[in-house]
Design an enzyme around this catalytic site. Structure first.
Site: not given
Ligand code: A3P
Length: 325
Positions: A278-280, A57-59
């Protein structure tokens, strides 16, 4: 000199050395004796040169997508059982052995210029992963991404809900993070998985027990989200990959998604799927305060660690530290 039939001999051996029941796979190509007894048609070339270790969840998926845009960076074939990630070093897959792992990777067309990697976001906080990675891939570079651990915990909880995890659907976020020791085991297990990966300093210290700082890249996730081209330049430098790939030209910001996406031929874009970004609803203030206090000491430790490594503090960390004094 006494001996026994193989099975009995093995049993005897593990009676004498019980700690060796848990194997640690070393790189067969680092030791001539191992190489000599390995099958001739086997090679270490498909072993990855770097790992994206998480946390979740960090990107990490965005970074994964961006890395694959580079012509010489390649990843593993997907593992259908674990949402595409290989997840070798952190759990029971490890006992399936090196061949099982190697078979996930394409044979590199040029072992010196190709950069194979895998992203398994659970490696970051795994007790076993750093030691196991260091044994098999001692020269591997390790990439981790950090965001505010409170946000990470919240995103992770929302992720579990969207995957219909029964405990995440049953309990509110505040109930999960604040559950006391007497809570039921299902809730406590969810709490552990939600909170523990965010204790960043202790996990990074464990990686640093096995890897020198020069092999570890710590990315500010907020920065990756806002200026991915800049971060990808840093990543390319860290990996030593060439030729240089121009991410400024290859990425475009999507106002609908609110994220940076890959720019394809003909002006189309490739963004991460619906299950990302996603939008939370925003996190409630009570949970935010609880988590700030929960992560307080861990964040102080992280700031000391980053200072020791000569790295700048991400802005979320500076803000959290200000709350402490
Ligand atoms: P959400 O899925 O909660 O929106 P991971 O891939 O490590 O699980 O992290 C997912 C998170 O990456 C997403 O959170 C979003 O906030 C973040 N993120 C960062 N850069 C992004 C991008 N270019 N496109 C989509 N998500 C991105």
């Amino acid at each position: 000199l006494q001996t026994l039939p193989p099975l009995q001999l093995a049993r005897k051996y593990f009676e004498l050395f019980p700690e060796q029941k848990d194997p640690v796979w070393q790189n067969p190509c680092d030791d001539r004796r191992h190489r000599d007894i390995w099958s001739r048609d086997k090679t270490c070339d498909p072993l990855p040169k770097f790992l994206v270790v998480g946390p979740q969840k960090t990107g990490t998926t965005a970074l994964y997508l961006f890395l694959l845009m580079h012509p010489y960076i390649k990843s593993n074939f997907p593992n259908p059982k674990t949402f595409e990630e290989v997840q070798f070093f952190n759990g029971n897959n490890y006992h399936k052995g090196i061949d099982w792992y190697i078979n996930f990777f394409p044979y590199p067309s040029n072992a010196s210029s190709d950069f194979l990697f895998e992203k398994s976001a659970n490696y970051f906080s795994s007790e076993e992963a750093p030691k196991r990675v260091a044994a098999l891939l001692p020269k591997a570079k390790i990439i981790t991404i950090l965001i505010d651990p409170s946000d990470r915990a919240y995103f992770w909880y929302q992720h579990q809900r969207s995957h219909e995890d029964p405990a995440a659907l049953k309990f509110s976020f505040y109930e999960v993070i604040s559950a006391g020791n007497s809570a039921n085991s299902e809730l406590l297990a969810l709490q552990r998985r939600c909170l523990i990966p965010g204790c960043y300093a202790s996990h990074i210290e464990r990686w640093l027990t096995y890897f020198p700082p020069s092999q570890l890249l710590i990315i500010d996730g907020q920065h990756l989200r806002s200026e991915p081209a800049l971060i990808m330049d840093e990543v390319q430098k860290f990996l030593g990959v060439s030729p240089y790939y121009n991410y400024t030209e290859a990425l475009t910001f999507s106002p609908q998604k609110g994220f940076w996406c890959q720019l394809l031929d003909g002006g189309k874009t490739k963004c991460l799927g619906k299950n990302k970004s996603r939008k939370y609803p925003t996190m409630d203030l009570e949970s935010r305060a609880f988590l700030s206090s929960f992560y307080r000491d861990h964040n102080i430790e992280l700031s000391k660690l980053l200072h020791r490594l000569g790295l700048p503090l991400p802005s979320w960390l500076r803000q959290e530290l200000q709350k402490c004094f």
